[in-house]
Motif scaffolding. Structure first.
Motif: not given
Length: 746
Positions: A347-369
Motif C-alpha cells: 500500500a506504499g506505507k512504512p512497514a511499521e504501523g503507528v497507533v497514536r494515543l492523545e490526551a488534552r484539555h479542551s473547552a472544560g473537558a478531557l479529550e482522549i483520542s
C-alpha cells in the motif's frame, strides 16, 4: 506518600513500592532501546533501575529478586561497555525479567536464588548475551502474549484498590493547600470586627431615634425659644444620620471587597484540591507500550505507540475507569486496523504501523483520542453487516451517513470480524467502551478514512466530583440535568405540539420526539395550568430520545456531587445530590434511568400528556374529552377540532386502549368508534356504564354504521348520543359535545 506513611509499611511493602516505581522506568527504557540500542541515557537509566531493585531486594532478603536484577544489571553494563548490542531477543528476556520482579514483589512466599524460574531466566539471558542476539526469532514465532501481559495494568489497579486508597500529593500542591487554608483562616477572622462595626451602627441608629423622640417631647412643651432648641436638636440628628450613612457605606464597601476576595480564595482552594485528585495521563497508560509491543509481535505486525499529552492531568477516578476501554480500543487498532508489514509495503506505507494515543484539555473537558494509520473501516462492509444482522433494511442502510453508520459499531455483539480470537471478534469491546463513557457522563465519536486509518475520540468530564448541570423546576423543587446528557433545552409553543397515536410529539432537527412530563416520571405535584410555552429538556440518543417537560428553567450551575447514603439503595431516576449556593439541596437526575422509566410508562399505556396551557379564565379547568378510534385520520380530525375550541383531548387507538385510559384518567366525555380491534365500541360503552365510578360519564358513539338497529344497539349499551360519520360535519360534532357537557370552559 509522606515519611510517616512509609514508616508504617513493612519491608516487603516497601520493596513492592520500589518495584512499582522502577518497573515502569525499566519497561519504558527497554522499549526505547529496542528502537535505538545505543541510546546511552536509556542504558544508564535501566542499569540504575536494575541496581536499585537489586539493592532493595537484598535488604528485604528476597534472593530470587536479587538474582534476576543482578543478571539484568550485568546485561546493561555489557551493553554500556560495548561488549553487547541489545537486540530483540535481549529485550524480550529483559522484559520477562521485569515481569518476574513484579511477581516477586506481589508474592508473599520467598523463592531461593536457585529456584527454577530464576535459573532459567539467568541461563537464557547469559546464552543470549553470548550469542549476541544474532538468532532473533521472527515476529510470528515470538512467544504468544499471555493474558497476564495483556491485563497487566488492570491487575495492578485491582491490587491497589484492594488496600486502603492512598492519594499521592506532591509537596508543592500540599504547600499551596496549606497556604490557602491559612489565608482562609485569616479572612474568616475579619468577620468579627465587621460584626462589631454593624453593632456600632445599630447603636447610632438607636441614639438617633432617641433624639427624634426628645425633639418631639420638646416641641410639645411651651418654651421661650423653641426654634433654637429645635435647630440644635435637628443639627445633632443630622450629624448622627450622616455618621450612620458614612459607616454603612464603608461597611458595604468592605463587605463587597471581602466577598470578592472570598470568592477568589474559594476558587483557588478548590482548584488546588482538584489538582490533588489529578494524576498525569502517563500514570494510567505506563503499561500500554509494552502491551502493544507484545501484541504486535504475536500477530506478526510491527507497531509503534505514540503517546501525546502524557503530562495531561486526569482525575484519578476517570483514569482508573479508562483502563479497560483504552485496552479495547488499542487492541482493536492492532488486530483490525494495522496491516501486516507486507500489506503495508504494497500500500506504499512504512512497514511499521503507528497507533497514536492523545490526551488534552479542551473547552472544560478531557479529550482522549486513539487513532491508527491502518486500513480504516470499510463503509460498504458496514452496510452489509448492518443489513445481515437485521438492524435496518437495505434501502435505509444505503441512505445512512458515515457518522450514522459507524454508530452501529457500539451495539452489543456487533463485529465486522469473521473470526473469533483471544483478543477480538466477539463484538463486546466497543460496547464496553460506550458503557464506560456513559457512566461518567461523556461521549464517544468515531471517524475513518479508507486506507488511512480510524480515529476514536472520547470526551469526558475533567473530574467526577463536579458536574455542570441545567437546573429545572419540577413541582416547586429544583432538579439538575447533567449537561453532557442533554441533547438540548428549548421552549416549545403549544401550537408546535402534535398528537400522533395518542402521544404528544415535537419536531427537533427534523425528527419527531415524544413528550413526557417530568411530574409523572418523578411523581411530583402537578403544576397549575398556565398559558405560555412549554419548557422542554431533550434527553437520550439515537432512537431513545424524549422531550421532558418541566415547569421552568432555573439556569446553568456547576455542582459538587455528593453521593447519596448507601442505605437508601438505588433511588429511581436519581444519581446523586448536591448543595446550592444558599445551602439548599438539589437532586441530580440519572438520565439513563429516566429514559428507562419513560419506556416503561409507554409500554404500560399510562403516559399522561403535557398541558401546554389551556388555562381557563379565573383558573377554571378546561373540560377533557377521550377520543377512541382505530383510524389515525379520524382521531386526528376529531382531536384538532375539539382542541381548537378549547377542550383538552386525549386519544386511544382501540377499545382496550380506551378502557385503560378512561380508568386511569379523569374525563368529562367519551367519544368512541364501534368497529375496532381487541375491543369494539359497544363493549367499551357497556363496561363504562357498568363501572360504578364511570357510569355517569357521558358517552358519544361515532360510526359509519347508520342503520336503525345500529343506533338502537349503541343506545341500549348506554351511549348518550349516536352520531353517523357519513353525515358528520364540524358543527354537528361540536354541537353534540356542547349538548352533552357544555362549552370547553363552563
Amino acid at each position: 506518600m509522606t515519611a510517616k506513611d512509609l514508616s508504617e509499611l513493612s519491608m516487603l511493602e516497601l520493596f513492592r513500592v520500589e518495584v512499582e516505581n522502577q518497573a515502569p522506568l525499566l519497561t519504558a527504557g527497554l522499549l526505547a532501546l529496542e528502537r535505538d540500542p545505543e541510546a546511552a541515557d536509556q542504558l544508564e537509566a535501566c542499569m540504575r533501575a536494575a541496581h536499585s531493585l537489586k539493592g532493595a531486594a537484598r535488604i528485604v532478603d528476597i534472593a530470587a529478586a536479587v538474582g534476576v536484577a543482578h543478571a539484568m544489571e550485568d546485561c546493561f553494563v555489557a551493553a554500556q561497555d560495548g561488549r553487547l548490542r541489545l537486540r530483540q531477543s535481549h529485550i524480550d528476556l529483559l522484559l520477562g525479567g521485569v515481569d518476574l520482579l513484579a511477581r516477586f514483589a506481589q508474592s508473599p512466599e520467598m523463592e531461593p536464588l536457585d529456584s527454577p524460574r530464576v535459573k532459567a531466566f539467568a541461563l537464557a539471558l547469559e546464552s543470549a548475551m553470548q550469542d549476541d542476539g544474532k538468532s532473533d526469532p521472527a515476529p510470528d514465532a515470538a512467544m504468544p502474549v499471555s493474558e497476564e501481559a495483556l491485563m497487566r495494568a488492570p491487575a495492578a489497579t485491582a491490587e491497589s484498590t484492594a488496600q486502603d486508597r492512598v492519594v499521592r500529593v506532591s509537596a508543592d500542591n500540599l504547600n499551596r493547600l496549606l497556604g490557602l487554608a491559612g489565608e482562609s483562616l485569616v479572612a474568616a477572622r475579619w468577620l468579627r470586627p465587621f460584626a462589631d462595626s454593624l453593632l456600632r451602627l445599630k447603636r447610632l441608629q438607636h441614639e438617633t431615634v432617641q433624639r427624634l423622640d426628645a425633639l418631639h417631647d420638646h416641641a410639645a412643651v411651651p418654651t421661650a425659644s423653641p426654634e433654637e432648641r429645635t435647630r440644635i436638636a435637628l443639627d445633632e440628628i443630622k450629624r448622627r444620620v450622616a455618621e450612620c450613612e458614612q459607616l454603612l457605606a464603608e461597611g458595604l464597601a468592605d463587605m463587597e471587597t471581602f466577598e470578592r476576595r472570598s470568592a477568589d480564595l474559594s476558587r483557588r482552594l478548590y482548584d488546588e484540591a482538584v489538582a490533588c485528585r489529578m494524576r498525569p495521563f502517563a500514570d494510567g497508560v505506563h503499561a500500554t507500550p509494552r502491551m502493544l509491543r507484545d501484541l504486535g509481535r504475536s500477530l506478526g505486525k510491527q507497531v509503534r505507540l505514540e503517546i501525546v499529552g502524557a503530562a495531561t492531568p486526569v482525575d484519578r477516578d476517570v483514569l482508573e475507569r479508562l483502563d479497560a476501554p483504552l485496552g479495547h480500543l488499542l487492541r482493536n487498532a492492532i488486530d483490525h486496523g494495522i496491516e501486516s508489514p507486507e500489506q503495508r509495503r504494497v500500500a506504499g506505507k512504512p512497514a511499521e504501523g503507528v497507533v497514536r494515543l492523545e490526551a488534552r484539555h479542551s473547552a472544560g473537558a478531557l479529550e482522549i483520542s486513539v487513532s491508527d494509520d491502518g486500513r480504516g473501516i470499510s463503509l460498504d462492509a458496514m452496510r452489509r453487516a448492518v443489513v445481515e444482522r437485521n438492524h435496518t433494511k437495505a434501502e435505509l442502510a444505503a441512505e445512512l451517513s458515515e457518522a450514522e453508520l459507524l454508530e452501529f459499531l457500539f451495539l452489543p455483539g456487533f463485529t465486522l470480524s469473521n473470526r473469533v480470537t483471544d483478543m477480538s471478534g466477539r463484538g463486546v469491546g466497543l460496547d464496553a467502551v460506550q458503557d464506560m463513557v456513559k457512566q461518567v457522563r461523556g461521549s464517544v465519536r468515531v471517524s475513518t478514512e479508507a486506507g488511512q486509518g480510524t480515529r476514536f475520540q472520547l470526551q469526558l468530564p475533567l473530574t467526577l466530583s463536579v458536574v455542570r448541570t441545567l437546573l429545572a423546576d419540577v413541582g416547586g423543587e429544583p432538579y439538575a440535568f447533567p449537561l453532557a446528557r442533554i441533547v438540548r433545552a428549548a421552549r416549545v409553543a403549544p401550537g408546535q405540539v402534535e398528537l400522533l397515536e395518542g402521544r404528544q410529539h415535537i419536531e427537533v432537527d427534523g425528527r419527531r420526539i415524544g413528550l413526557v412530563t417530568a411530574h409523572q416520571i418523578l411523581q411530583a405535584e402537578e403544576p397549575q395550568a398556565a398559558g405560555g410555552d412549554l419548557a422542554v429538556v431533550v434527553i437520550g440518543d439515537h432512537d431513545d430520545t424524549y422531550g421532558v417537560v418541566v415547569d421552568r428553567f432555573l439556569g446553568e450551575r456547576e455542582l459538587v456531587v455528593h453521593a447519596l447514603d448507601p442505605r437508601l439503595g438505588k433511588i429511581k431516576d436519581i444519581s446523586a445530590g448536591a448543595l446550592m449556593e444558599d445551602g439548599s439541596p438539589v437532586l441530580i437526575i440519572d438520565v439513563e434511568d429516566m429514559i428507562r422509566s419513560v419506556q416503561k410508562l409507554i409500554a404500560s399505556g399510562h403516559l399522561s400528556q403535557a398541558q401546554p396551557g389551556h388555562a381557563a379564565v379565573d383558573g377554571r379547568r378546561p373540560k377533557r374529552v377521550l377520543v377512541v378510534d382505530d383510524s389515525l385520520t379520524v382521531r386526528e380530525l376529531e382531536r384538532k377540532l375539539l382542541a381548537q375550541h378549547g377542550y383538552e383531548v386525549e386519544v386511544a387507538v382501540d377499545g382496550m386502549d380506551g378502557w385503560n385510559a378512561v380508568r386511569t384518567g379523569h374525563f368529562d366525555l367519551l367519544v368512541t368508534d364501534v368497529d375496532m380491534p381487541r375491543m369494539d365500541g359497544i363493549e367499551l360503552v357497556a363496561l363504562v356504564k357498568k363501572n360504578p365510578n364511570l357510569k355517569s360519564l357521558p358517552v358519544m358513539i361515532m360510526s359509519y354504521k347508520d342503520r336503525a338497529e345500529d343506533h338502537r344497539r349503541g343506545l341500549e349499551a348506554g351511549a348518550d348520543h349516536y352520531l353517523t360519520k357519513g353525515s358528520f360535519h364540524d358543527e354537528t360534532l361540536l354541537q353534540a359535545v356542547v349538548d352533552l357537557i357544555g362549552e370547553a370552559v363552563a
